[in-house]
Design an enzyme around this catalytic site. Structure first.
Site, mmCIF file in Angstrom:
data_model
loop_
_atom_site.group_PDB
_atom_site.id
_atom_site.type_symbol
_atom_site.label_atom_id
_atom_site.label_comp_id
_atom_site.label_asym_id
_atom_site.label_seq_id
_atom_site.Cartn_x
_atom_site.Cartn_y
_atom_site.Cartn_z
ATOM 1 N N HIS A 4 7.525 13.622 10.065
ATOM 2 C CA HIS A 4 6.506 12.163 9.754
ATOM 3 C C HIS A 4 6.547 11.463 10.709
ATOM 4 O O HIS A 4 5.386 10.511 11.040
ATOM 5 C CB HIS A 4 6.960 11.349 8.416
ATOM 6 C CG HIS A 4 6.926 12.832 7.048
ATOM 7 N ND1 HIS A 4 8.272 12.697 6.970
ATOM 8 C CD2 HIS A 4 6.303 13.030 6.490
ATOM 9 C CE1 HIS A 4 8.608 13.860 5.462
ATOM 10 N NE2 HIS A 4 7.202 14.095 5.699
ATOM 11 N N GLY A 20 3.176 -2.683 4.645
ATOM 12 C CA GLY A 20 2.667 -1.612 4.396
ATOM 13 C C GLY A 20 1.077 -0.689 4.500
ATOM 14 O O GLY A 20 1.478 0.653 3.969
ATOM 15 N N ARG A 24 -3.368 -3.019 8.176
ATOM 16 C CA ARG A 24 -2.860 -4.792 8.308
ATOM 17 C C ARG A 24 -2.025 -4.177 9.907
ATOM 18 O O ARG A 24 -1.903 -5.238 10.500
ATOM 19 C CB ARG A 24 -1.747 -5.369 7.542
ATOM 20 C CG ARG A 24 -1.377 -6.342 7.199
ATOM 21 C CD ARG A 24 -0.922 -6.621 6.112
ATOM 22 N NE ARG A 24 -1.833 -7.605 5.245
ATOM 23 C CZ ARG A 24 -1.878 -7.564 3.707
ATOM 24 N NH1 ARG A 24 -0.175 -7.383 3.485
ATOM 25 N NH2 ARG A 24 -2.453 -8.182 3.779
ATOM 26 N N GLU A 180 7.941 -6.348 -5.272
ATOM 27 C CA GLU A 180 6.977 -5.620 -5.057
ATOM 28 C C GLU A 180 7.355 -3.922 -4.877
ATOM 29 O O GLU A 180 8.289 -3.772 -6.293
ATOM 30 C CB GLU A 180 7.167 -5.791 -2.870
ATOM 31 C CG GLU A 180 8.635 -6.488 -3.039
ATOM 32 C CD GLU A 180 9.692 -4.612 -2.736
ATOM 33 O OE1 GLU A 180 10.240 -4.525 -3.312
ATOM 34 O OE2 GLU A 180 9.174 -4.484 -1.733
ATOM 35 N N GLU A 182 8.658 -1.763 -2.161
ATOM 36 C CA GLU A 182 9.394 -0.910 -0.880
ATOM 37 C C GLU A 182 11.140 -1.255 -0.858
ATOM 38 O O GLU A 182 11.495 -0.800 0.388
ATOM 39 C CB GLU A 182 7.916 -1.236 -0.284
ATOM 40 C CG GLU A 182 7.436 -0.570 -0.208
ATOM 41 C CD GLU A 182 5.930 -0.983 -0.644
ATOM 42 O OE1 GLU A 182 6.598 -2.089 -0.786
ATOM 43 O OE2 GLU A 182 5.294 -0.612 -1.414
ATOM 44 N N ASP A 205 0.005 -13.314 -6.598
ATOM 45 C CA ASP A 205 -0.232 -13.420 -7.714
ATOM 46 C C ASP A 205 1.618 -13.163 -8.094
ATOM 47 O O ASP A 205 2.181 -13.832 -7.875
ATOM 48 C CB ASP A 205 -0.668 -12.481 -7.906
ATOM 49 C CG ASP A 205 -0.345 -10.508 -8.060
ATOM 50 O OD1 ASP A 205 -0.649 -9.887 -6.847
ATOM 51 O OD2 ASP A 205 1.385 -10.156 -7.529
#
Ligand code: HPA
Length: 236
Positions: A4, A20, A24, A180, A182, A205
């Site tokens: 990868h 992520g 970004r 979140e 991860e 949020d």
């Protein structure tokens, strides 16, 4: 090369900042890194190595969720001799104590994920962030005049969590203040390989009250988080 990541070994720095979102990562490279180059782009996950204030740093996207973060952090730690990973991202609060845009440093990650069980036959659901990285991030935040909370994060496999009783239960039983997707895979892999990792998050949020950060505020606060991660990396 790994399945990868196509970078050569020396092309990835010892310190990696991981948002992520691939967009970004591009924004961080464009706005903050000097002399950067793209060192891998398998599956469009463009990875940038450059300098921030003279320190060599790689910025690589993790993608969403533990399976994606698990693959990249495993390969970075095991095959590229990466020593430290700071994930930057957003989170949804489970309690009303936060203002939208607050920064949260992850102390521990709670997860229902089978990631540690399947990969390493370890049956755990809590894993710690690096206290060394966290101490540096806290002192850097102080120097920058930024305030930052710290706490336990729920690393969820589900974005659309529709059961609000479950969020309350996680707060009461494990102290999870936000979620979140991860951290558990990242922190577990860091522990497995004897490396260091943590996460800095922007509260975007509130999953109980439905409050959300406006998109302008989101850009500003995410910018503060990125500066905090980069300035902390310089001090490592
Ligand atoms: N769930 C998971 N991850 C998140 C959320 C959420 O609601 N908001 C920001 N990151």
């Amino acid at each position: 090369m790994t399945p990868h990541i196509e970078a050569k070994k020396g092309d990835i720095s010892k310190i990696v900042i991981m948002p992520g979102d691939p967009k970004r990562a591009e924004l961080i490279a464009n706005n903050y890194l000097d002399d950067y180059r793209i060192v891998s782009e398998v599956r469009g996950m463009k990875t940038y190595t450059g300098n921030y204030k003279g320190k060599s740093i790689t910025v690589m996207p993790s993608g969403m969720g533990c399976p994606s973060m698990g693959i990249y952090s495993y390969e970075l730690f095991k095959f590229y001799e990466v020593e430290k990973i700071i994930k930057v991202g957003t989170c949804g609060a489970y309690i009303d104590n936060f203002n939208m845009g607050d920064l949260l440093l992850v102390d521990k990650s709670f997860s229902e994920s089978t990631y540690a069980l399947v990969q390493d036959n370890i049956s755990i659901n809590l894993v710690n962030a690096s206290s060394n990285l966290n101490n540096i991030i806290k002192s850097t935040a102080k120097e920058l005049g930024q305030s930052i909370f710290n706490g336990v994060i729920h690393c969820s496999d589900v974005f659309y969590e529709e059961d609000s009783n479950y969020k309350t239960k996680l707060y009461e039983e494990y102290g999870c203040v936000a979620c979140e997707m991860e951290s558990f895979a990242l922190l577990h892999n860091a522990k497995k390989f004897g490396k260091e990792a943590t996460e800095v998050l922007t509260v975007t949020d509130n999953l109980v009250t439905g409050k959300r950060l406006s998109s302008d505020d989101r850009q500003n606060r995410v910018g503060d988080m990125i500066v905090l991660a980069l300035e902390s990396a310089v001090r490592l």
